[in-house]
Design a protein around this motif. Structure first.
Motif, PDB file in Angstrom:
ATOM      1  N   SER A  45      -4.386  -4.525   4.004  1.00 53.16           N
ATOM      2  CA  SER A  45      -3.100  -4.702   3.323  1.00 53.16           C
ATOM      3  C   SER A  45      -2.981  -3.765   2.125  1.00 53.16           C
ATOM      4  O   SER A  45      -1.919  -3.165   1.895  1.00 53.16           O
ATOM      5  CB  SER A  45      -2.941  -6.157   2.874  1.00 53.16           C
ATOM      6  OG  SER A  45      -2.854  -7.024   3.981  1.00 53.16           O
ATOM      7  N   SER A  46      -4.052  -3.622   1.372  1.00 52.57           N
ATOM      8  CA  SER A  46      -4.009  -2.734   0.205  1.00 52.57           C
ATOM      9  C   SER A  46      -3.799  -1.291   0.623  1.00 52.57           C
ATOM     10  O   SER A  46      -3.053  -0.542  -0.031  1.00 52.57           O
ATOM     11  CB  SER A  46      -5.317  -2.860  -0.598  1.00 52.57           C
ATOM     12  OG  SER A  46      -5.461  -4.163  -1.121  1.00 52.57           O
ATOM     13  N   LEU A  57       3.139  -7.336   1.573  1.00 51.86           N
ATOM     14  CA  LEU A  57       2.500  -7.987   2.707  1.00 51.86           C
ATOM     15  C   LEU A  57       1.995  -9.370   2.333  1.00 51.86           C
ATOM     16  O   LEU A  57       1.551  -9.604   1.206  1.00 51.86           O
ATOM     17  CB  LEU A  57       1.336  -7.127   3.213  1.00 51.86           C
ATOM     18  CG  LEU A  57       1.746  -5.794   3.844  1.00 51.86           C
ATOM     19  CD1 LEU A  57       0.517  -4.935   4.131  1.00 51.86           C
ATOM     20  CD2 LEU A  57       2.547  -6.016   5.120  1.00 51.86           C
ATOM     21  N   PRO A  58       2.055 -10.316   3.270  1.00 51.01           N
ATOM     22  CA  PRO A  58       1.567 -11.672   2.996  1.00 51.01           C
ATOM     23  C   PRO A  58       0.088 -11.672   2.612  1.00 51.01           C
ATOM     24  O   PRO A  58      -0.693 -10.857   3.107  1.00 51.01           O
ATOM     25  CB  PRO A  58       1.792 -12.401   4.326  1.00 51.01           C
ATOM     26  CG  PRO A  58       2.889 -11.644   4.995  1.00 51.01           C
ATOM     27  CD  PRO A  58       2.668 -10.212   4.611  1.00 51.01           C
ATOM     28  N   ARG A  59      -0.258 -12.578   1.737  1.00 49.33           N
ATOM     29  CA  ARG A  59      -1.643 -12.739   1.308  1.00 49.33           C
ATOM     30  C   ARG A  59      -2.046 -14.190   1.532  1.00 49.33           C
ATOM     31  O   ARG A  59      -1.204 -15.070   1.629  1.00 49.33           O
ATOM     32  CB  ARG A  59      -1.812 -12.397  -0.172  1.00 49.33           C
ATOM     33  CG  ARG A  59      -1.628 -10.928  -0.527  1.00 49.33           C
ATOM     34  CD  ARG A  59      -2.785 -10.082  -0.017  1.00 49.33           C
ATOM     35  NE  ARG A  59      -2.943  -8.837  -0.723  1.00 49.33           N
ATOM     36  CZ  ARG A  59      -2.240  -7.735  -0.514  1.00 49.33           C
ATOM     37  NH1 ARG A  59      -1.262  -7.764   0.373  1.00 49.33           N
ATOM     38  NH2 ARG A  59      -2.477  -6.624  -1.175  1.00 49.33           N
ATOM     39  N   GLY A  60      -3.351 -14.437   1.567  1.00 46.23           N
ATOM     40  CA  GLY A  60      -3.818 -15.809   1.702  1.00 46.23           C
ATOM     41  C   GLY A  60      -5.156 -15.851   2.402  1.00 46.23           C
ATOM     42  O   GLY A  60      -5.723 -14.830   2.780  1.00 46.23           O
ATOM     43  N   VAL A 174     -10.466   0.588   9.021  1.00 45.04           N
ATOM     44  CA  VAL A 174     -10.687   0.223   7.615  1.00 45.04           C
ATOM     45  C   VAL A 174     -11.958  -0.626   7.499  1.00 45.04           C
ATOM     46  O   VAL A 174     -12.067  -1.687   8.114  1.00 45.04           O
ATOM     47  CB  VAL A 174      -9.480  -0.558   7.058  1.00 45.04           C
ATOM     48  CG1 VAL A 174      -9.702  -0.919   5.601  1.00 45.04           C
ATOM     49  CG2 VAL A 174      -8.202   0.271   7.212  1.00 45.04           C
ATOM     50  N   SER A 175     -12.900  -0.145   6.704  1.00 48.55           N
ATOM     51  CA  SER A 175     -14.176  -0.846   6.525  1.00 48.55           C
ATOM     52  C   SER A 175     -14.447  -1.049   5.048  1.00 48.55           C
ATOM     53  O   SER A 175     -14.332  -0.108   4.255  1.00 48.55           O
ATOM     54  CB  SER A 175     -15.323  -0.031   7.137  1.00 48.55           C
ATOM     55  OG  SER A 175     -15.099   0.237   8.500  1.00 48.55           O
TER      56      SER A 175
END
Length: 289
Positions: A45-46, A57-60, A174-175
């Motif tokens: 997301s970042s 973007l949704p977070r949680g 993405v890692s």
């Protein structure tokens, strides 16, 4: 990039994606695109929000991305966002963009944390973005309820494979650097579907959270999983160049397949014109006509 024809390729592919989404089916054409893959909390997301310069973007906790998000970035003098499922409505508040993603996700998957392969199409217009399209996919995860593992892990994997096994799909893997990079979920998928590293762009996040005494030298030096596509510190422009070059390379085969399908459809349409409604053997096809 100095070539107007090349610059117009990404908007052209965007229109094709929108057209197939609008009729409610995935194209049998293997459209060139970049799919963003990674484990839960890998920092996908970042990475995506850095392209836009907005938190949207949704977070949680748990599985947050539960439907593919086709994110089309369009360079434009004014800044707003639009969803394909609510055409004509312009979102200028990016908190509302996040809320709409959540609401549209729940509309299809329900609020029981289910997932769906039906994508959400979001366009972001801004003077601060480059013309670029990315597909955000659900993060790979291992979940369980009590002692019974859920099959959602397999559903997510199946969904990922629908995208990343296509030869025209680039992988943005993405890692997070603060976990074992050798066992990165994104790189495991990349090794499986792109063993030669021809389609994979590696991205490392959370370098500032690494434990003392550890480093990411092997992966930064392209030793852990040799990749042909290397991104330098001008990342957004480089992603654009990677996708544009990829579209250019795949365009001849894409054009050929599209022409073949068009001829087939035109032939079928001609056959329908000869069906008689009063022919009992043609009832179904006459109805379609």
């Amino acid at each position: 990039m100095g070539n107007r024809g090349m610059e117009e390729l990404i908007p052209l592919v965007n229109r094709l994606q929108d057209a197939f989404s609008a009729i409610g089916q995935n194209s049998s054409l293997d459209l060139p695109q970049i799919a963003v893959v990674g484990g839960q909390s890998a920092g996908k997301s970042s990475v995506l929000e850095n392209f836009v310069g907005k938190d949207f973007l949704p977070r949680g906790s748990g599985i947050v991305t539960r439907r593919p998000l086709v994110l089309q970035l369009i360079n434009c003098p004014t800044e707003y966002a639009e969803f394909l499922h609510c055409k004509g409505k312009k979102f200028t508040d990016f908190d509302e963009v996040r809320q709409e993603i959540e609401a549209e996700t729940d509309r299809v998957t329900g609020q029981n944390k289910g997932i769906s392969p039906v994508p959400i199409n979001l366009r972001v217009y801004s003077p601060n973005v480059l013309n670029l399209t990315l597909v955000d996919l659900p993060g790979m995860t291992k979940v369980a309820v009590g002692d019974q593992p859920l099959d959602i892990e397999h559903q997510i994997r199946d969904m990922l494979m629908q995208f990343v096994t296509k030869e025209n799909c680039l992988l943005l893997a993405v890692s997070p650097a603060n976990s074992d990079l050798a066992n990165s979920d994104a790189l495991k998928i990349a090794k499986e579907v792109d063993p030669q590293g021809l389609r994979t762009i590696g991205v490392i996040t959370k370098l500032d959270l690494m434990d003392e005494g550890t480093d990411a030298r092997d992966i930064l030096e392209n030793k852990l999983l040799p990749l042909r596509r290397v991104i330098n510190n001008r990342a957004p422009l480089c992603y654009l160049q990677q996708l544009t070059n990829h579209i250019r390379d795949t365009l001849p085969a894409l054009r050929s397949k599209l022409q073949s399908q068009l001829l087939s459809i035109e032939k079928e349409v001609e056959e329908y014109k000869n069906f008689r409604p009063d022919d009992p053997s043609r009832k179904t096809k006459a109805l379609l006509q």
